[in-house]
Write an enzyme that holds these catalytic residues in place. Sequence first.
Site, mmCIF file in Angstrom:
data_model
loop_
_atom_site.group_PDB
_atom_site.id
_atom_site.type_symbol
_atom_site.label_atom_id
_atom_site.label_comp_id
_atom_site.label_asym_id
_atom_site.label_seq_id
_atom_site.Cartn_x
_atom_site.Cartn_y
_atom_site.Cartn_z
ATOM 1 N N GLU A 1 13.008 -4.078 -10.017
ATOM 2 C CA GLU A 1 11.683 -3.476 -10.240
ATOM 3 C C GLU A 1 11.444 -3.488 -11.742
ATOM 4 O OE1 GLU A 1 8.862 -2.149 -8.377
ATOM 5 O OE2 GLU A 1 8.289 -2.462 -10.470
ATOM 6 N N HIS B 1 6.865 -8.587 -5.125
ATOM 7 C CA HIS B 1 5.922 -7.519 -4.785
ATOM 8 C C HIS B 1 5.056 -7.285 -6.016
ATOM 9 C CE1 HIS B 1 6.988 -5.685 -0.753
ATOM 10 N NE2 HIS B 1 7.506 -6.896 -0.810
ATOM 11 N N GLU C 1 4.013 -0.256 3.884
ATOM 12 C CA GLU C 1 4.364 0.950 3.115
ATOM 13 C C GLU C 1 3.187 1.925 2.994
ATOM 14 O OE1 GLU C 1 5.556 -1.141 -0.411
ATOM 15 O OE2 GLU C 1 3.663 -0.754 -1.406
#
Length: 666
Positions: free
Chosen positions: A381, A449, A474
């Site tokens: 991330e 993502h 999500e």
Amino acid sequence: MKKTLLSLFVFVGLVSCQQEEVNTVTATSPDGLNAVTFELIDGKPVYSVTHGDKSVIKPSALGFVFQDHDSLYSGLEVEDIVETEVDDEWEQVWGEKQFITDHYKQLEVALKEKKAPYRTVKLQFRAFNDGVAFRYLYPGNGSKDSLKIMDELTTFDLGSDGQAWWIPAYQDNRYEYLFTKSAISTLDTVHTPLTIESDNGLYVSFHEARLIDFASMTLAHTTGTTLKADLVPWADGVKVKTNGSFTTPWRTIQIGEKPGDLITSYMILNLNDPNELEDTSWIKPHKYLGIWWGMHIGKYSFWESPIQGATTSNSFKYIDYCKELGIDHLLIEGWNKGWTPQWYENHMHMFSFTENADNFDLKKVTDYARENGVSIIGYHETGSNIINYRKQINAGMQLYHDYGIHDVKIGQVGSRMNMKEWHHGQFGVAYYREVLKTAAQYQLTVNFHEPIKDTGERRTFPNMMAREGARGQEYNAWSEGNPPSHTVILPFTRMLAGPMDFTPGVLDVEIKQGYAGRDVHTTAAKQLALYVVLYSPIQMLADLPENYVGNPAFKFLQDVPTDWYDTKVLNAEIGAYITTVRKDRHSEDWYLGSITNEQERTLEVPLDFLEEGSVYEAQLYADAAGTGYETNPTAVTISTKEVTSKDSLTLNLGKSGGTAIRFAKK
Ligand code: NOJ
């Protein structure tokens, strides 16, 4: 399997009128239906598109504005036009269809300014059976300096109105918005793929292909039914910075007579360059479990805490679940240092890509996984702190390589990259490409993502597996959720660009272990059907693994492949329903997924896609009688039936329901 035909004609005499200069030339698709016409009217280049006797694009503008108000859209003459035809077939390393036909007719129009500085530019137009595309090639014209593009003047005048399914451009959550359906004439500035049901009955989708070192194109409504290319700018307002020459991405217009024609169009892939990776043996489509949904529903935290998801012991437990459930990949998020409860705020957050979080040991976890036949999927991330990621990317990817990891999911949460640049600007486009190429060097596949839109990169770099780029599952965990129609819009919009990591498979649709009041707004059978409808070479089994254990419906998720020989859309209405069938690439079996919006419906499905003369056992997973997303949504009726290609099946879909079927050849 490969057949290539290339014919080449050079046009010297173009149609010309007596008084004013008018040059017209047309490329027509091999089936004769799609035609793209180039004209030079008073020195201005113009193009138009037809499908049979229907107009798709009325004469529309082409050109550029460069820095210092310098422009290139008029005062031109045609130097020459070259027509070619290519008829080719190529094989996907993995995909929704193994062999792809690439058959088109191309016009290459060379233009030159009639006055100094006598610059040249080429336009290439291609007409395929599934649509048309064009791009600009600007050769530099002797310039040694950089060239800044301030605007692209391409327009798309649809001539007649129609309904568009769209999401807004220039928003902080990038592509993650619900689609709105409204008239083309009322649009603002929207993302592509932009899909339209035209008043003339055609289904048309605007997008781009082969987006390399350029800004993404959004579409801005100007007047009437005209849309204009709107390139996503750098923070300083420049749209594209070049070193003198440039080639634009292909501007693509997919055209279908039925909504499903758009889904089985492979034009975007055909407009990308062939595979550049020599060894692809390490690239494997797969299904995966994750230490993931637990974080989104609030059972676990991403960061170090008493409910930390990524601990060594919890990872061991999940590896055991993988073994028990027969799923050989496991994603672990939050394994590294840097996660805090504020991680998602746009503050140039600092993640480490090599240091373990407390209570987690990547070496022990990857060793235990290997002993149990499970592959770990890594997670980076970046928080859109690209400066921090670029400094560590090689070390982070080397670490995964050393531990035998072959897949990495890479997140770019944040409204701007480095708190400055749009994800979809030229800065972001270059960043994602660089990461993809770097990952290939470490034999890592990528699942982005918070990506930019897909424009067919997977053909050139087949380690580009899937990406998010829309509201995925999500949103059901921590927002008001996705409405039932969302997944019957995605296949005709976002998914025309390429595979999506939607993360289906939440069978506990009422999310009993999560935040109160959250719900996935589908039946459990619809969750199964999504594995066939929403194509991806990697499919997450998103639910908590304990919700799969002992659930008879899980058998479908064990069986359903992620790599296909062929794909067909049997019936569809955008936003209402879709039935898709796909043939497994590694067996003779077919799979069917059929889903509906908030309305229950009955669909009659002829099975003539099955091999004639063969007998199949249809294994059906359907909404139990009376089941819908608001009533008894988890009830799945499982039954079997012997069928042949001469039979039909009646599918009864509950409200936001679905049916999933495996046709096992006997
Ligand atoms: C958003 C991504 O879509 C999701 O999959 C991920 O778990 C979180 N960011 C954390 O990075």
